[in-house]
Design an enzyme around this catalytic site. Sequence first.
Site, PDB file in Angstrom:
ATOM      1  CD  GLU A 283      -2.783   1.256   2.467  1.00 44.27           C
ATOM      2  OE1 GLU A 283      -2.398   0.417   3.554  1.00 44.27           O
ATOM      3  OE2 GLU A 283      -3.770   1.874   2.770  1.00 44.27           O
ATOM      4  CB  CYS A 300      -1.268  -2.225  13.997  1.00 42.73           C
ATOM      5  SG  CYS A 300      -0.366  -2.785  12.558  1.00 42.73           S
ATOM      6  CB  SER A 320      -2.683   1.538   6.518  1.00 30.27           C
ATOM      7  OG  SER A 320      -2.873   0.277   5.925  1.00 30.27           O
ATOM      8  CE  LYS A 359      -5.517  -5.101  18.030  1.00 30.84           C
ATOM      9  NZ  LYS A 359      -5.602  -4.953  16.792  1.00 30.84           N
ATOM     10  CD  GLU A 362      -8.896  -3.947  15.357  1.00 34.25           C
ATOM     11  OE1 GLU A 362      -8.091  -3.095  14.818  1.00 34.25           O
ATOM     12  OE2 GLU A 362      -8.502  -5.025  15.916  1.00 34.25           O
ATOM     13  CD  GLU A 367     -16.077  -0.484  10.640  1.00 32.41           C
ATOM     14  OE1 GLU A 367     -17.178  -0.598  10.875  1.00 32.41           O
ATOM     15  OE2 GLU A 367     -15.304   0.321  11.188  1.00 32.41           O
ATOM     16  CB  CYS A 504       1.025  -4.207  22.016  1.00 29.74           C
ATOM     17  SG  CYS A 504       0.365  -3.277  20.258  1.00 29.74           S
TER      18      CYS A 504
END
Lengths: 581, 173
Positions: A283, A300, A320, A359, A362, A367, A504
């Site tokens: 990308e 991420c 991204s 997360k 997420e 979507e 993380c």
Amino acid sequence: MNSIALTIDGRPVKAAPGTTVLEAAATLGINIPTLCYLKDVNELGSCRICMVDVKGARTLQAACVTPVAEGMEVATSTPRTLRARRTNLELILSDHPQECLTCIRNQNCELQALAEAMGLRESPYEGKMSCHPEDWSTPSLARNPAKCVLCRRCVSVCQKVQGVHAIQTMERGFDTVVAPAFHLPLGEVACVLCGQCSLVCPTGAIHERSQVEEVWAALADPGRHVVVQTAPATRVSLGEEFGMVPGSIVTGKLVAALRRLGFDRVFDTDFTADLTIMEEGYELIRRLKEGGALPLFTSCSPGWIKFVEHFYPKLLPNLSTCKSPQQMFGALAKTYYADKAGIPPDRVYVVSIMPCTAKKFEAVRPEMNVGGTRDVDAVLTTRELGRMLREAGVDFAALPEEDYDRPFGISTGAAAIFGATGGVMEAALRTAYEVVTGKALGNLNIETVRGLEGIKEVSIDLDGLTLKAAVAHGLGNARRLVELVARGETDYHFIEIMCCPGGCIGGGGQSIPTDAEIRQRRMDAIYTVDERMTIRKSHENPAVLTLYEEFLGEPLGLRSHELLHTHYQPRSLYPGRRESK
Amino acid sequence: MSQSACCQGAALSEILTDDQRNALDAIIAEHRNSPADLISVLHEAQELVGYLPQEVQVRVAEGLGVPISEVYGVVTFYSLFATRPRGKFKISLCNGTACYVRGAPRVLDRLERELGVKPGDTSADGLFSLDVVRCLGACGLGPVMTVNADVHARLKPDRLGGLLDGYRRTEGQ
């Protein structure tokens, strides 16, 4: 710099100007008890637990905010200080529910530990208890203000470290409560769900929203094929849940432990981290060659994504489009893997082990699905997995080292370092250099992007093109960098952002405590994991190459677009507004 | 304030008149991106609107570049700021030490019954709002309360009904 001489409990000690009595005492091995204090983040002296006697002072002083002075004579454990500390703690406990046995922080609670250390045997003060509703409005975090001791650590970390300002102390006096604006639930304000508040909360006032029960139910359901993925950072922190020293590398034991719990396949998010490098790398190359919004930001970190959606919606085109490794894994588990294993996709149940509370959010983003099936069904933080394993009676330290299942257990060192700030950048550069130049990279360790510096820069020559990149971790640092980008004052091509301090490894779902030293140890461990891997470049992961051959075709291809890429949406900065300015 | 404040709706209803909104924007414009001016801007905004509804707080936050959580924190910390409409007659009853020992709690009791409100609230007819404050500086005259700019000293519960009726009558004229 002149050092200051003082005595603490009759013992002479020298300290640099600006040192607090608390820090000076620690150098003598005297650990003055604290509650609200959090080094460099919350130094307010509000809880009055760390009281010490300073000769000549009118009253007892809070050691955490009292700077050392020449000739100062400090006594830490006198009848007067001990009585004051105890009384202050008793007063705090007089407005704290006595529910330790059923509290999520049972045996990992600083208030409980203090009560034990001070030998409290009764609650002498009875009176009105503050009453505030619990808040279960988000999939990531839950608030229970009744358990709040008003230490303000969460407020400080949210404001000073993350710059999000989702919560603040509201009202005054006995009515004081830490809450979002207008006492709204967390789910209705601009909170990114990073969970740093839950990491620093000394009690159970704000905590991860557990999905342990859902996972037990899935494991017990014979109709389900339950696969699990483990994020890079969890293998260097889970050991702490079992008393191992911070930075212990427990990859093999983690795999064994998950098998003991009954997961049908134990896979690795590292596999899709390698895949992310392929997709995101291509990308970047495409945007460089064919045009597109630059700089390209990594995607991420779900807390970072939500941060951009709330605070910088104009920069959404710069994110991204790659799903995070967690979501890529889920999407592939229910398509490629299900097909290969001959299991109907709707029987596959995907669990993630993550260092992260965001997360969970997420995973439930609408979507994040393939043909209506959610990519990921349940997300457990490191802390929740620790609890599950303790509940199951797994003797973690005695477990053998086992290997991940194939094919999604095959990964590289480049994927492992996704767990630390700078890691995604380093992994991307290892691949970008070799793919673009066709030459082998001599030294794989790109030291300039490593470490805990808030913002790091690197430039690398790709056959004539100088690729300029930057790295930031912690949203406060991210905001500083993003402001420069938004004002057009930079010429970066590629920027890695991780929402949490240290990346993380310092995620909001990690073991408690997580402090600067522990972050450093976990980070060191992550780079050791990388060094020990046979393959250290994502584009050399054989399972990823096979995946492209058998299923995806090529990076950014049609199937990738459908399964591995996503889109974002502007979110409101103010309650009631549809989107921010 | 805290119990009922929880119940404020999530939706940002627009309740300002166009004139009020323009005047508020003019106040904010003078302090644009000056977070340190928060308290004085809130003060001016309250003078303008009478209280600080959510819409006002959000406009101030946006204009001054202050997080909305901080604006709300300041608004709820200082008792001079109101988040709900105040009555035409603003009653501030002192419950400082001297007034307390001289019977302020009994006065409060009676005021609550006469007006049908708790401290922080406004009576249903919109006439009276009731607040409990600390020392008004007239300790020798306690219990003391103010109604707008009027000071009423040596209050006795049984005389409160007549006192309130007096204000009701001025409203009726």
